[in-house]
Motif scaffolding. Sequence first.
Motif, PDB file in Angstrom:
ATOM      1  N   ALA A   1       0.865  -1.185   0.000  1.00 32.76           N
ATOM      2  CA  ALA A   1       0.000   0.000   0.000  1.00 32.76           C
ATOM      3  C   ALA A   1       0.897   1.229   0.000  1.00 32.76           C
ATOM      4  CB  ALA A   1      -0.889  -0.003   1.244  1.00 32.76           C
ATOM      5  N   THR A   2       0.556   2.216  -0.825  1.00 31.89           N
ATOM      6  CA  THR A   2       1.384   3.406  -0.960  1.00 31.89           C
ATOM      7  C   THR A   2       0.563   4.666  -0.717  1.00 31.89           C
ATOM      8  OG1 THR A   2       0.920   3.718  -3.318  1.00 31.89           O
ATOM      9  CG2 THR A   2       2.731   2.217  -2.735  1.00 31.89           C
ATOM     10  N   THR A   3       1.269   5.789  -0.644  1.00 28.61           N
ATOM     11  CA  THR A   3       0.604   7.083  -0.535  1.00 28.61           C
ATOM     12  C   THR A   3      -0.423   7.249  -1.640  1.00 28.61           C
ATOM     13  OG1 THR A   3       2.721   7.970   0.262  1.00 28.61           O
ATOM     14  CG2 THR A   3       1.008   9.564  -0.291  1.00 28.61           C
ATOM     15  N   ALA A   4      -0.056   6.802  -2.855  1.00 26.61           N
ATOM     16  CA  ALA A   4      -0.966   6.939  -3.996  1.00 26.61           C
ATOM     17  C   ALA A   4      -2.158   6.003  -3.871  1.00 26.61           C
ATOM     18  CB  ALA A   4      -0.215   6.662  -5.293  1.00 26.61           C
ATOM     19  N   SER A   5      -1.897   4.712  -3.681  1.00 20.40           N
ATOM     20  CA  SER A   5      -2.982   3.725  -3.741  1.00 20.40           C
ATOM     21  C   SER A   5      -3.993   3.856  -2.613  1.00 20.40           C
ATOM     22  CB  SER A   5      -2.411   2.305  -3.755  1.00 20.40           C
ATOM     23  OG  SER A   5      -1.813   1.974  -2.509  1.00 20.40           O
ATOM     24  N   HIS A   6      -3.526   4.234  -1.416  1.00 17.98           N
ATOM     25  CA  HIS A   6      -4.421   4.258  -0.262  1.00 17.98           C
ATOM     26  C   HIS A   6      -4.658   5.645   0.312  1.00 17.98           C
ATOM     27  CE1 HIS A   6      -4.118  -0.055  -0.492  1.00 17.98           C
ATOM     28  NE2 HIS A   6      -4.949  -0.184   0.506  1.00 17.98           N
ATOM     29  N   GLY A   7      -3.966   6.661  -0.232  1.00 16.96           N
ATOM     30  CA  GLY A   7      -4.193   8.024   0.233  1.00 16.96           C
ATOM     31  C   GLY A   7      -4.807   8.903  -0.837  1.00 16.96           C
ATOM     32  N   ILE A   8      -4.171   8.936  -2.018  1.00 12.49           N
ATOM     33  CA  ILE A   8      -4.559   9.870  -3.080  1.00 12.49           C
ATOM     34  C   ILE A   8      -5.601   9.289  -4.030  1.00 12.49           C
ATOM     35  CG2 ILE A   8      -3.694  11.203  -5.030  1.00 12.49           C
ATOM     36  CD1 ILE A   8      -0.991  11.353  -3.598  1.00 12.49           C
ATOM     37  N   ASN A   9      -5.356   8.090  -4.549  1.00 12.32           N
ATOM     38  CA  ASN A   9      -6.205   7.540  -5.610  1.00 12.32           C
ATOM     39  C   ASN A   9      -7.686   7.416  -5.255  1.00 12.32           C
ATOM     40  OD1 ASN A   9      -3.872   7.416  -7.055  1.00 12.32           O
ATOM     41  ND2 ASN A   9      -3.770   5.191  -7.219  1.00 12.32           N
ATOM     42  N   PRO A  10      -8.052   7.140  -4.001  1.00 11.98           N
ATOM     43  CA  PRO A  10      -9.492   7.060  -3.688  1.00 11.98           C
ATOM     44  C   PRO A  10     -10.253   8.348  -4.015  1.00 11.98           C
ATOM     45  CG  PRO A  10      -8.217   6.068  -1.927  1.00 11.98           C
ATOM     46  CD  PRO A  10      -7.231   6.721  -2.854  1.00 11.98           C
ATOM     47  N   TRP A  11      -9.548   9.480  -4.057  1.00  8.67           N
ATOM     48  CA  TRP A  11     -10.203  10.761  -4.335  1.00  8.67           C
ATOM     49  C   TRP A  11      -9.881  11.280  -5.729  1.00  8.67           C
ATOM     50  CZ3 TRP A  11     -13.134  10.227  -0.484  1.00  8.67           C
ATOM     51  CH2 TRP A  11     -12.639   9.724   0.729  1.00  8.67           C
TER      52      TRP A  11
ATOM     53  N   ALA B   1      -6.271  -6.236   4.624  1.00  8.01           N
ATOM     54  CA  ALA B   1      -5.898  -6.401   6.034  1.00  8.01           C
ATOM     55  C   ALA B   1      -4.506  -5.799   6.201  1.00  8.01           C
ATOM     56  CB  ALA B   1      -5.889  -7.876   6.418  1.00  8.01           C
ATOM     57  N   PRO B   2      -4.373  -4.657   6.875  1.00  2.64           N
ATOM     58  CA  PRO B   2      -3.044  -4.053   7.062  1.00  2.64           C
ATOM     59  C   PRO B   2      -2.137  -4.962   7.890  1.00  2.64           C
ATOM     60  CG  PRO B   2      -4.802  -2.481   7.558  1.00  2.64           C
ATOM     61  CD  PRO B   2      -5.446  -3.826   7.446  1.00  2.64           C
ATOM     62  N   ILE B   3      -0.867  -5.016   7.519  1.00  8.14           N
ATOM     63  CA  ILE B   3       0.115  -5.822   8.245  1.00  8.14           C
ATOM     64  C   ILE B   3       1.066  -4.924   9.027  1.00  8.14           C
ATOM     65  CG2 ILE B   3       2.004  -7.486   8.034  1.00  8.14           C
ATOM     66  CD1 ILE B   3       0.580  -8.539   5.501  1.00  8.14           C
ATOM     67  N   THR B   4       1.803  -4.082   8.328  1.00  9.50           N
ATOM     68  CA  THR B   4       2.691  -3.112   8.990  1.00  9.50           C
ATOM     69  C   THR B   4       3.088  -2.036   8.002  1.00  9.50           C
ATOM     70  OG1 THR B   4       4.798  -2.758  10.154  1.00  9.50           O
ATOM     71  CG2 THR B   4       4.791  -4.443   8.452  1.00  9.50           C
ATOM     72  N   GLN B   5       3.281  -0.836   8.498  1.00  6.89           N
ATOM     73  CA  GLN B   5       3.927   0.182   7.683  1.00  6.89           C
ATOM     74  C   GLN B   5       5.390  -0.232   7.523  1.00  6.89           C
ATOM     75  OE1 GLN B   5       3.306   4.129   9.140  1.00  6.89           O
ATOM     76  NE2 GLN B   5       4.408   5.111   7.478  1.00  6.89           N
ATOM     77  N   MET B   6       5.974   0.084   6.367  1.00  6.65           N
ATOM     78  CA  MET B   6       7.365  -0.277   6.118  1.00  6.65           C
ATOM     79  C   MET B   6       8.319   0.877   6.390  1.00  6.65           C
ATOM     80  SD  MET B   6       6.962  -2.596   2.650  1.00  6.65           S
ATOM     81  CE  MET B   6       8.692  -2.421   2.196  1.00  6.65           C
ATOM     82  N   LEU B   7       8.023   2.036   5.815  1.00  4.91           N
ATOM     83  CA  LEU B   7       8.970   3.147   5.943  1.00  4.91           C
ATOM     84  C   LEU B   7       8.301   4.471   5.619  1.00  4.91           C
ATOM     85  CD1 LEU B   7       9.607   3.998   2.789  1.00  4.91           C
ATOM     86  CD2 LEU B   7      11.082   2.008   2.867  1.00  4.91           C
ATOM     87  N   ARG B   8       9.028   5.539   5.917  1.00  5.40           N
ATOM     88  CA  ARG B   8       8.625   6.890   5.540  1.00  5.40           C
ATOM     89  C   ARG B   8       9.855   7.589   4.961  1.00  5.40           C
ATOM     90  NH1 ARG B   8       4.433   9.229  10.048  1.00  5.40           N
ATOM     91  NH2 ARG B   8       3.768  10.437   8.241  1.00  5.40           N
ATOM     92  N   VAL B   9       9.639   8.350   3.901  1.00  2.00           N
ATOM     93  CA  VAL B   9      10.712   9.112   3.267  1.00  2.00           C
ATOM     94  C   VAL B   9      10.264  10.572   3.189  1.00  2.00           C
ATOM     95  CG1 VAL B   9      12.189   9.365   1.240  1.00  2.00           C
ATOM     96  CG2 VAL B   9      11.298   7.119   1.842  1.00  2.00           C
TER      97      VAL B   9
ATOM     98  N   THR C   1       6.335  10.615   1.957  1.00  2.00           N
ATOM     99  CA  THR C   1       6.088   9.409   1.165  1.00  2.00           C
ATOM    100  C   THR C   1       6.231   8.196   2.059  1.00  2.00           C
ATOM    101  OG1 THR C   1       6.936  10.481  -0.835  1.00  2.00           O
ATOM    102  CG2 THR C   1       6.865   8.079  -0.839  1.00  2.00           C
ATOM    103  N   TRP C   2       5.299   7.262   1.942  1.00  3.17           N
ATOM    104  CA  TRP C   2       5.337   6.065   2.786  1.00  3.17           C
ATOM    105  C   TRP C   2       4.812   4.885   1.982  1.00  3.17           C
ATOM    106  CZ3 TRP C   2       0.646   3.822   2.859  1.00  3.17           C
ATOM    107  CH2 TRP C   2      -0.468   4.638   2.643  1.00  3.17           C
ATOM    108  N   TRP C   3       5.100   3.699   2.457  1.00  2.95           N
ATOM    109  CA  TRP C   3       4.419   2.498   1.971  1.00  2.95           C
ATOM    110  C   TRP C   3       4.484   1.415   3.032  1.00  2.95           C
ATOM    111  CZ3 TRP C   3       8.424   4.763  -0.904  1.00  2.95           C
ATOM    112  CH2 TRP C   3       9.662   4.107  -0.958  1.00  2.95           C
ATOM    113  N   GLY C   4       3.640   0.405   2.856  1.00  9.66           N
ATOM    114  CA  GLY C   4       3.543  -0.658   3.851  1.00  9.66           C
ATOM    115  C   GLY C   4       2.945  -1.917   3.277  1.00  9.66           C
ATOM    116  N   LEU C   5       2.921  -2.951   4.090  1.00  8.76           N
ATOM    117  CA  LEU C   5       2.465  -4.268   3.655  1.00  8.76           C
ATOM    118  C   LEU C   5       0.995  -4.490   3.984  1.00  8.76           C
ATOM    119  CD1 LEU C   5       5.590  -6.284   4.757  1.00  8.76           C
ATOM    120  CD2 LEU C   5       4.696  -6.260   2.427  1.00  8.76           C
ATOM    121  N   ILE C   6       0.281  -5.080   3.033  1.00  9.36           N
ATOM    122  CA  ILE C   6      -1.129  -5.414   3.206  1.00  9.36           C
ATOM    123  C   ILE C   6      -1.376  -6.835   2.715  1.00  9.36           C
ATOM    124  CG2 ILE C   6      -2.101  -3.081   3.105  1.00  9.36           C
ATOM    125  CD1 ILE C   6      -2.455  -3.501   0.066  1.00  9.36           C
TER     126      ILE C   6
END
Length: 322
Positions: free
Chosen positions: A88-98, A112-120, A249-254
């Motif tokens: 899951a990324t900033t785009a896919s789960h933050g921006i794209n829904p709108w 089902a969220p698993i964990t955030q991976m990182l932030r840049v 910018t962030w992404w994580g595992l789902i």
Amino acid sequence: MNTRRQLLALAAAALMAAPALAQSDKVTRIVVPFGAGGPIDVTARVLAEAVKGSLGTIIVENRPGAGGNIGVSAVAKAAPDGLTLGIATTASHGINPWLFSKLPYDPAKDFAPITQMLRVPNVLVMNADTAQRLNIRSLPDLIAYAKANPGKLNYGSGGNGSAGHLAGELLKHQAGIFAVHIPYNGGNPAQLALLSGQVDYNIDNLATAAANIRAGKLRALAVTTAQRSSVLPDVAAMAETLPGFEIDTWWGLIAPAGTPADTVRRLNTAFTEALRSAEVKARFANLLADPAPSTPEAFDAFLKQERTKYQRLVKISGAKVD
């Protein structure tokens, strides 16, 4: 007779081992919704290698296209057995829904969220020659110039609705300035336009901009995180001038929705331990990224927060892609 007994013993041993072999043959895949070689792909492969001792073989499958929607949709439709994971990324789960009138997945219900991976961090960067010519050395300088010279500054982004575009529009909105937005077809063309002086400033990913900042080709005016970055400690945070300004910018595992809670917890344990390891921290540091391990519940809350934030930003920008 001895030979016959030995053959029977071997056959029995093979039958007893069959379930174990079948179990070890299961391979987990991480679907990366972007092409190979980028930061998301690289970090997914780092993690896949780091957890093979606890989770077994993990392969990374690149499914790029439609701003990440194709790969993320594939995860949503996969069996909820813990063997198909996604990013899951900033785009896919933050921006794209709108940004999209229709998505092939529901970011709130299909995962089902698993964990955030990182932030840049992202960083406001200006063409160094332009900054020197206009005597702009900080965000307050940029705002003062823009107010005194409305419409004379422009900024580039990787496209309408990109994180750089939304951050640029938020800057204009909060600072009360006007600058012309010039969208490009991707982050690399936008950066080349900035380096060549076609545009005055961008809000770019720090991992992408850092080399040109160090080389003196770009001047860093501010980072977009709430606090200063440890990588650029002398560069102010935008929130120091514009309170509440925070975009990174962030992404994580789902996993697909319906993945059993104990499976999610097992995956979370394996990946968060890897994210805390010295080796993974060192490899992420090369990308100027901070590991951000979290509980599934905390990552879920974060995703909800990001959707709310970007709903406002997309509205401010007026961006639509369909």
